[in-house]
Design an enzyme around this catalytic site. Structure first.
Site, short mmCIF file in Angstrom:
data_model
loop_
_atom_site.label_atom_id
_atom_site.label_comp_id
_atom_site.label_asym_id
_atom_site.label_seq_id
_atom_site.Cartn_x
_atom_site.Cartn_y
_atom_site.Cartn_z
N GLU A 246 15.14 7.08 -104.03
CA GLU A 246 16.24 6.22 -104.15
C GLU A 246 16.71 5.70 -103.04
O GLU A 246 17.87 5.42 -102.34
CB GLU A 246 17.46 7.17 -104.56
CG GLU A 246 17.28 8.17 -105.76
CD GLU A 246 18.77 8.76 -106.26
OE1 GLU A 246 19.28 9.42 -105.27
OE2 GLU A 246 18.77 9.09 -107.25
N ASP A 319 17.47 15.64 -113.04
CA ASP A 319 18.62 15.77 -112.05
C ASP A 319 19.87 16.43 -112.37
O ASP A 319 20.83 15.93 -112.82
CB ASP A 319 19.00 14.32 -111.90
CG ASP A 319 19.97 14.10 -110.66
OD1 ASP A 319 20.11 14.95 -109.96
OD2 ASP A 319 20.49 12.92 -110.55
N GLU A 347 28.56 17.87 -110.25
CA GLU A 347 28.24 16.50 -110.49
C GLU A 347 28.29 16.08 -111.94
O GLU A 347 29.04 15.12 -112.20
CB GLU A 347 27.09 16.08 -109.68
CG GLU A 347 26.78 14.31 -109.97
CD GLU A 347 25.34 13.87 -109.39
OE1 GLU A 347 24.88 14.73 -108.66
OE2 GLU A 347 24.99 12.68 -109.60
C1 BDP Z 1 21.88 12.72 -107.50
C2 BDP Z 1 23.05 12.22 -107.00
C3 BDP Z 1 22.84 11.46 -105.76
C4 BDP Z 1 21.95 12.27 -104.77
C5 BDP Z 1 20.78 12.54 -105.47
C6 BDP Z 1 19.84 13.44 -104.73
O1 BDP Z 1 23.78 11.43 -108.02
O2 BDP Z 1 24.12 11.34 -105.22
O3 BDP Z 1 21.85 11.44 -103.54
O4 BDP Z 1 20.79 13.16 -106.72
O5 BDP Z 1 19.69 14.59 -104.87
O6 BDP Z 1 22.03 13.82 -108.39
O7 BDP Z 1 19.20 13.07 -103.67
#
Ligand code: BDP
Length: 670
Positions: A246, A319, A347
């Protein structure tokens, strides 16, 4: 009553004598806890003893009547908390050896240095309030102490103080000094401190021209930095790293792989017994199914990581969705230590509004059979060191803690912090047991019979039993009204809160939009991960892979995760898939409406403040559940072209209305 005391509210006036031949800050805490919480015989002499005992792990202990034996000071502290918990929960104490399932039971705080918390729903950070505000106040010290005590009481022994999307500034000296202040408070409670670090730190704060892990200057920079950290925090635990994920920098920016990057850091930490937790949460917008990418990237590296590197893998392959099958990396990486990462902060589970007890989901995950080393190779056993030869064993939970008075935003979200600790300590414990303990400790009456430790019959029947059942049903209810039958990631926009099966703005990465995941069309719905589709199923071990691949043996809970299924497919209930989907959404709404009734009936057993707060949130959850049901059914109906079964409640919203609400929500969040 504002919930700040968590599950640690019992106070005792029963006098007790506690003795230990050794003195240490940790043992002092154990002694104090026993003196302040003892619910047993008045005047009892309790003896704490440090012993050499082969049957005990480092944090383990032996309890026998009023004696606690352990190899370490922390073991004595855990023993003290065990006795107190059992007394307060009205359980017996026989002679017993109690050892933790995992050596490292660690919280990951996604706290930013500016005080905000990524995916935090309980107020701002308890550790940080900005890089210009690093001085430590007495308020900080008190709060950290309470935090440490709460963690120790459930066996959590480590914490990462900052977000995995890590600011390079975390490794600057003034910030490290504040981390040291935190570490000093946590240490007596047996908790080690860790930091999440940014791979590009040598460039960003070190002034080097590269962060290439093969560059001698880069290696030297990390060694120097690690040395500085250990001067401040002699028992520092190590690093957590999100790399090439990301948008975060990582070794691939320099043509190196994850092992090259992780090992470089591991070498710097090795002389101090520090570790690297390297995350496997990686994916990019390629044509490859996102669910396959972590496995594809990490499996070829199995065996290349140093023994002080642990690969941290989210429970599911995508996720933290309302429900996911386990990630196929568990048990598959046989020459690498792998640790599960659970998300305690909700989340994707209604954040701090919905009441969702996550223990049942984690239990399902930990007990999942991987078949990697034959029958009995559950995820739990593939990660706890009992199957594979590994130097460390660990489990992480993304914390749900903030500055809110009740710590977690929702009074019942405290149960997830509690549950994470309990399951990390004992991965075979049942969710029902955890809910039982937590309710007794958190909402239990003060008039528990001190002699027999028994709870008032009425409280038991009219509060404990129904509320516990509500907790145990709550995760399934959320799956029902959000994403039943294996649907996943159909949230609107980036907030991951409300429904958005339609959400796909022009130009947006496909793998960040719901249609990528639900694949609804005139024929059916679901993501085909069989050999005819993305073939993600082949990443699982037989006989599981075969079971998942067959439409008739694939568990219905994961049906649309693994298959694109015709709207008319006959389900186990004898309903068509479309009708079953309608039933599940409807069931989810009904379940929340039932939770409202359960809670209202419990009113006379709960203090006014917590009662009202939870009642208010349940009302909102009820409305949200209705919105989820209506949005998803009306949207998918455009593809199925079939009526919602007439025996079910009709939608209350229309689709245009829901789309407009969603647009407004997205606009507001920008
Ligand atoms: C996702 C989240 C994000 C996190 C990412 C992670 O939306 O904010 O940074 O995972 O785990 O669930 O790195």
């Amino acid at each position: 009553e504002n919930g700040h005391k968590l599950w640690l509210r019992a106070n005792s006036t029963i006098p007790v004598e506690v003795r230990c031949s050794k003195k240490s800050p940790t043992i002092d805490i154990a002694i104090n806890e026993l003196k302040n919480g003892w619910q047993g015989k008045a005047g009892q002499l309790i003896e704490l003893k440090i012993v050499k005992d082969k049957l005990l792990k480092d944090d383990g202990f032996r309890i026998n009547g009023a004696t606690i034996q352990a190899k370490t000071d922390a073991g004595l502290l855990y023993g003290a908390f065990e006795i107190l918990r059992r007394q307060h929960a009205g359980e017996s104490i026989a002679e017993e050896i109690v050892n933790p399932s995992y050596n490292l039971r660690i919280l990951n705080h996604w706290d930013n240095l500016d005080g905000s918390v990524e995916r935090g729903y309980a107020g701002r950070s308890i550790f940080w309030r900005g890089i210009d505000s690093l001085e430590v106040t007495s308020g900080d010290l008190n709060l950290w102490k309470e935090y440490a005590r709460a963690n120790a009481s459930v066996g959590i022994n480590a914490t990462v103080l900052n977000n995995v999307n890590a600011s390079p500034s975390v490794l600057t000296t003034p910030v490290l000094e504040r981390a040291k202040a935190v570490a000093d408070v946590l240490r007596p409670c047996g908790i080690k401190t860790y930091l999440a670090v940014n791979f590009a730190s040598p460039e960003v704060i070190g002034g080097l021209e590269t962060a290439d892990p093969f560059d001698p200057a880069v290696k030297a920079w990390w060694k120097e930095k690690v040395k500085e950290i250990y001067t401040l925090i002699p028992d520092f635990g190590g690093f957590l790293v999100k790399a090439n994920s990301e948008g975060q920098p990582g070794p691939q920016n320099f043509g190196r792989n994850h092992a090259d990057g992780a090992n470089m850091m591991a070498e710097a930490l090795e002389p101090y017994n520090g570790i690297v937790m390297w995350r496997a949460f990686v994916y990019d917008p390629s044509d490859e199914d996102r669910a396959k990418q972590a496995y594809n990237e990490f499996m070829p590296l199995d065996g290349q990581f140093h023994d002080n590197v642990i690969i941290q893998v989210k429970n599911g392959p995508i996720d933290f969705q309302p429900r996911e099958p386990f990630s196929p990396l568990f048990g598959a990486m046989k020459k690498t230590t792998v640790m599960p990462e659970l998300q305690v902060t909700m989340e994707y589970h209604g954040q701090s509004v919905h009441l969702v007890f996550l223990a049942t989901m984690w239990e399902e995950f930990l007990k999942s059979e991987t078949w990697q080393e034959g029958a009995g190779s559950t995820v739990a056993r593939c990660t706890d060191g009992s199957i594979f030869n590994q130097k460390y064993s660990a489990i992480a939970g993304v914390a749900n803690i903030g500055l809110d008075t009740n710590w977690c935003g929702h009074d019942f979200a405290q149960a997830n912090w509690y549950a994470f600790g309990r399951q990390a300590w004992d991965h075979s414990i049942s969710s029902a047991q955890i809910a039982d303990e937590w309710l007794k400790l958190t909402f239990g009456p003060q008039n528990i019979d001190k002699e027999t430790s028994s709870y008032d019959l009425e409280w038991n029947l009219s509060f404990l039993q129904p509320v516990k059942q509500m907790m145990l049903n709550s995760h399934e209810a959320t799956v029902n009204y959000m994403m039943p039958l294996g649907l996943h990631h159909i949230f609107s926009a980036h907030a991951h809160y409300g429904p958005g099966p339609w959400w796909a703005p022009r130009g947006m990465r496909a793998d960040w939009t719901p249609p990528y995941y639900h694949q609804a069309d005139s024929l059916g719905i679901g993501f085909d991960r069989t050999a005819l589709g993305s073939d993600a199923i082949s990443q699982y071990h037989e006989p599981l892979a075969g079971q998942l691949a067959d439409l008739n043996t694939c568990p219905e809970a994961y049906l649309l995760w693994f298959h694109h299924v015709s709207w008319d497919h006959k389900m186990k209930s004898n309903r068509t898939l479309w009708n079953e989907l309608c039933y599940r959404y409807d069931e989810g709404v009904k379940q929340v409406r039932e939770f409202q009734r359960v809670w209202d009936k419990a009113e006379r057993f709960v203090d006014a403040e917590r009662f009202a707060a939870v009642q208010h949130k349940l009302t909102e959850q009820g409305m949200n559940a209705q919105e989820w049901k209506d949005a998803c059914l009306l949207y998918f109906q455009q593809f199925s072209k079939q009526p919602i079964p007439y025996e079910l409640e009709r939608p209350l919203f229309n689709l245009d209305e829901l789309l407009e609400r969603d647009r407004q929500r997205v606009r507001r969040s920008r």
